[in-house]
Design a protein around this motif. Structure first.
Motif, short mmCIF file in Angstrom:
data_model
loop_
_atom_site.label_atom_id
_atom_site.label_comp_id
_atom_site.label_asym_id
_atom_site.label_seq_id
_atom_site.Cartn_x
_atom_site.Cartn_y
_atom_site.Cartn_z
N TYR A 113 53.59 -14.05 32.80
CA TYR A 113 54.06 -13.45 31.55
C TYR A 113 52.98 -13.54 30.47
CZ TYR A 113 56.26 -13.72 26.92
OH TYR A 113 56.54 -13.57 25.59
N LEU A 114 52.85 -12.45 29.67
CA LEU A 114 51.91 -12.43 28.55
C LEU A 114 52.60 -11.93 27.29
CD1 LEU A 114 49.91 -12.19 31.10
CD2 LEU A 114 48.33 -11.15 29.49
N THR A 115 52.34 -12.60 26.19
CA THR A 115 52.80 -12.09 24.89
C THR A 115 51.86 -10.97 24.43
OG1 THR A 115 51.42 -13.63 23.63
CG2 THR A 115 53.62 -14.39 24.26
N GLY A 116 52.29 -10.24 23.42
CA GLY A 116 51.42 -9.22 22.85
C GLY A 116 50.16 -9.82 22.26
N HIS A 117 50.28 -11.02 21.69
CA HIS A 117 49.11 -11.69 21.10
C HIS A 117 48.08 -12.01 22.19
CE1 HIS A 117 50.49 -12.00 17.00
NE2 HIS A 117 51.64 -12.52 17.39
N SER A 118 48.54 -12.46 23.35
CA SER A 118 47.60 -12.80 24.43
C SER A 118 46.87 -11.56 24.93
CB SER A 118 48.35 -13.47 25.58
OG SER A 118 48.74 -14.77 25.24
N VAL A 119 47.57 -10.44 24.98
CA VAL A 119 46.93 -9.20 25.41
C VAL A 119 45.90 -8.75 24.37
CG1 VAL A 119 47.29 -6.77 25.98
CG2 VAL A 119 48.93 -8.48 26.75
N GLY A 120 46.25 -8.93 23.10
CA GLY A 120 45.36 -8.50 22.03
C GLY A 120 44.16 -9.39 21.81
N MET A 140 51.43 -8.49 35.82
CA MET A 140 51.58 -9.02 34.47
C MET A 140 52.86 -8.47 33.86
SD MET A 140 47.90 -8.92 32.50
CE MET A 140 46.59 -10.10 32.90
N VAL A 141 53.66 -9.36 33.28
CA VAL A 141 54.82 -8.97 32.48
C VAL A 141 54.39 -9.08 31.02
CG1 VAL A 141 57.22 -9.43 31.89
CG2 VAL A 141 56.41 -9.85 34.22
N ILE A 142 54.34 -7.96 30.32
CA ILE A 142 53.78 -7.92 28.96
C ILE A 142 54.88 -7.59 27.96
CG2 ILE A 142 52.19 -6.67 27.45
CD1 ILE A 142 50.40 -6.23 29.89
N ASP A 143 54.91 -8.33 26.87
CA ASP A 143 55.87 -8.04 25.79
C ASP A 143 55.61 -6.67 25.20
OD1 ASP A 143 57.59 -10.19 25.71
OD2 ASP A 143 56.43 -11.33 24.24
N VAL A 144 56.60 -5.80 25.26
CA VAL A 144 56.58 -4.53 24.54
C VAL A 144 57.47 -4.65 23.31
CG1 VAL A 144 57.37 -2.12 24.65
CG2 VAL A 144 55.88 -3.03 26.43
N LYS A 145 58.66 -5.20 23.52
CA LYS A 145 59.58 -5.51 22.41
C LYS A 145 59.99 -6.96 22.59
CE LYS A 145 63.99 -3.93 20.36
NZ LYS A 145 64.92 -5.02 20.69
N ILE A 151 57.71 -4.55 18.04
CA ILE A 151 57.00 -3.77 19.06
C ILE A 151 55.53 -4.17 19.01
CG2 ILE A 151 56.56 -1.47 19.98
CD1 ILE A 151 59.54 -2.27 19.74
N SER A 152 54.92 -4.35 20.17
CA SER A 152 53.56 -4.90 20.23
C SER A 152 52.47 -3.91 19.87
CB SER A 152 53.29 -5.46 21.63
OG SER A 152 54.15 -6.55 21.91
N TYR A 153 52.77 -2.62 19.90
CA TYR A 153 51.75 -1.59 19.63
C TYR A 153 52.34 -0.53 18.71
CZ TYR A 153 54.49 0.80 23.20
OH TYR A 153 55.52 1.35 23.90
N LYS A 154 51.51 0.36 18.23
CA LYS A 154 51.98 1.46 17.38
C LYS A 154 52.79 2.44 18.23
CE LYS A 154 50.91 0.89 13.10
NZ LYS A 154 51.99 0.84 12.09
N SER A 155 54.06 2.58 17.85
CA SER A 155 54.99 3.38 18.63
C SER A 155 55.23 4.73 17.97
CB SER A 155 56.31 2.63 18.79
OG SER A 155 57.31 3.45 19.34
N TRP A 423 58.04 -13.60 42.94
CA TRP A 423 58.30 -14.57 41.89
C TRP A 423 57.39 -14.30 40.70
CZ3 TRP A 423 53.57 -16.87 41.35
CH2 TRP A 423 52.77 -16.95 42.49
N ILE A 424 57.78 -14.83 39.55
CA ILE A 424 56.97 -14.73 38.33
C ILE A 424 56.97 -16.10 37.65
CG2 ILE A 424 56.46 -13.28 36.33
CD1 ILE A 424 58.83 -11.53 37.11
N LEU A 425 55.83 -16.47 37.11
CA LEU A 425 55.71 -17.74 36.38
C LEU A 425 55.90 -17.51 34.88
CD1 LEU A 425 52.61 -19.35 38.16
CD2 LEU A 425 55.04 -19.61 38.72
N TRP A 426 56.65 -18.44 34.26
CA TRP A 426 56.86 -18.37 32.81
C TRP A 426 56.18 -19.55 32.13
CZ3 TRP A 426 59.03 -15.09 29.22
CH2 TRP A 426 59.20 -15.60 27.93
N ASN A 427 55.39 -19.22 31.13
CA ASN A 427 54.86 -20.21 30.20
C ASN A 427 54.73 -19.50 28.86
OD1 ASN A 427 52.57 -21.54 28.58
ND2 ASN A 427 52.91 -23.06 30.20
N ALA A 428 55.46 -19.96 27.86
CA ALA A 428 55.52 -19.26 26.57
C ALA A 428 54.15 -19.13 25.93
CB ALA A 428 56.47 -19.99 25.63
N GLY A 429 53.26 -20.11 26.20
CA GLY A 429 51.91 -20.05 25.65
C GLY A 429 50.92 -19.35 26.56
N ASN A 430 51.40 -18.87 27.71
CA ASN A 430 50.59 -18.13 28.67
C ASN A 430 49.44 -18.96 29.24
OD1 ASN A 430 50.81 -15.09 26.63
ND2 ASN A 430 52.37 -16.13 27.86
#
Length: 440
Positions: A113-120, A140-145, A151-155, A423-430
């Protein structure tokens, strides 16, 4: 080409004149001493000049008739009656060919899992791409909302613009991100938080869960929620999901697709819509409708559910009932984090201390229940969220442990032993335990 007919007649009827001219010229030069060839040449030239002069006098210029395809003059109109033209028959327009709907391509996911901040953040994003490229990971599971409703990007979604939920841009170029993942053969999944949405529920109270006094209801953290019973409110998260699909995400994963679990729920009034169907029916209907819309874009639809949903028979009072959900989506993702189970669950005093046993019991039960469903509909695959973090909030301290490589591996093995392959791994801080992953 043919000489003009009038010119032919002109020459024909004046042939005697030409003969007389020839004899006269011949007599004139008879006494002149010159070679015979030169004499005839002079006579020929004079004849040509005379002929040309006659044509110009008669017609005004040389005229040649070519084949009928070129004509400078308007053709003479026939005296015969013109045939009546048949009316032109309007040809029917060709039937437009409908593009064939895209078929969702399911992939066996081993993701993070990745937050929008981690992608940016380029350094972190690059590191996680390298992690996937060098291990068994492939998605990768990426935050969109996200959980805040942002929302992580300009929509381009109109309601996003109205609510300004994309004003904090975390991902500057989402298409470039998708292209980069594609170049690295990484399967992109868009995470969209659905009914937990403080921004939308506050600014659009007509969509919000209400208290009995008519005010917007809030949970213990003062967060407002969208009312899952209100179908008009479904359009917002689904339109965001459709945009994500158009951006290139291969899968849409809905999170918080449930009713609230905390807060003073006795104060809630779901309105008249809440009397028409159960919570479980409402959540299942939303997911079925979303999948119907999104499958046309060729994307897989998945949903996150509580870990306990795999073993309890009812909907836990939040609208998540395993059998109902299993025919509403393509993939179900139970969050089987050992730290989230109540003490004593499955006969385990402290589930966080026994990750293999906790995960295996939950997933093997879920798989068996889904297999036993009698239905003509397709049934969802099971892909669990696994714990790659430490539940340090648990008390007493002896109820939890620091999760290391062996604990993450134990959960992965439990998933495989349950007959699952994803399976998918979760860590809030990525931040993920790299030693727990097989090297590619």
């Amino acid at each position: 080409m043919l000489l003009d007919d009038h010119l032919v007649l002109f020459i024909k009827y004046n042939i005697n004149l030409f003969i007389a001219i020839i004899n006269s010229i011949h007599d004139k030069f008879r006494g002149v001493r010159m070679q015979r060839n030169k004499r005839f040449a002079i006579i020929a030239v004079i004849l040509v000049l005379i002929a040309a002069a006659g044509v110009f006098i008669y017609k005004g210029s040389w005229v040649f008739k070519s084949s009928p395809k070129v004509a400078d003059e308007e053709p003479a109109k026939s005296q015969d009656p013109q045939p009546t033209e048949e009316p032109e028959i309007e040809q029917p327009l060709p039937t437009p060919i409908e593009p064939e709907p895209k078929v969702p391509e399911h992939k066996e996911v081993r993701g993070i899992y990745l937050t929008g901040h981690s992608v940016g953040l380029e350094s972190r994003f690059s590191h996680l791409i390298d992690l996937i490229n060098t291990t068994e990971l492939n998605a990768m599971v990426i935050d969109v909302k996200d959980d805040n409703g942002e929302i992580s990007y300009k929509s381009s979604v109109p309601l996003v613009k109205e609510l300004e939920t994309d004003k904090t841009v975390k991902i500057k170029d989402i298409k470039a991100v998708i292209q980069r993942l594609d170049e690295n053969y990484i399967y992109p999944i868009a995470r969209i938080v659905v009914f937990k949405d403080n921004i939308a529920a506050t600014q659009k109270p007509e969509f919000a869960i209400k208290s009995k006094d008519g005010s917007v209801w809030r949970d213990y953290k003062k967060v407002a929620w969208i009312n899952p019973y209100i179908k008009e409110a479904w359009e917002y998260p689904i339109s965001i999901a459709e945009e994500a699909a158009d951006m290139g995400f291969k899968e849409i994963q809905f999170d918080y697709v449930r009713f609230p679990t905390d807060g003073n729920r006795s104060l809630i009034d779901y309105g008249e819509a809440g009397t028409d169907r159960t919570m479980s029916q409402s959540i299942s209907e939303f997911l079925s409708y979303a999948r119907e819309r999104l499958s046309k874009k060729g994307v897989v639809v998945s949903a996150d559910i509580y870990g306990l949903v795999t073993t309890v028979k009812d909907d836990m009072g939040i609208g998540q009932q395993l059998e109902d959900l299993s025919t509403s989506v393509d993939v179900l993702c139970p969050m089987v984090y050992p730290s989230h189970y109540a003490y004593g669950s499955y006969g385990i005093k402290y589930p966080d201390l026994e990750p293999y046993r906790t995960v295996f019991t939950s997933l093997s039960t879920a798989k068996q229940r889904v297999e036993q469903i009698q239905t003509d509909k397709s049934k969802a695959k099971i892909r669990p969220w696994l714990q790659d973090f430490t539940g340090a909030w648990l008390r007493p301290k002896s109820a939890y442990k620091v999760y290391k490589s062996a604990d993450v591996k134990a959960q992965i093995q439990a998933a495989y032993d349950s007959g699952l392959t994803e399976w998918i791994l979760w860590n809030a801080g990525n931040k993920y335990t790299e030693d727990a992953l097989l090297k590619e």
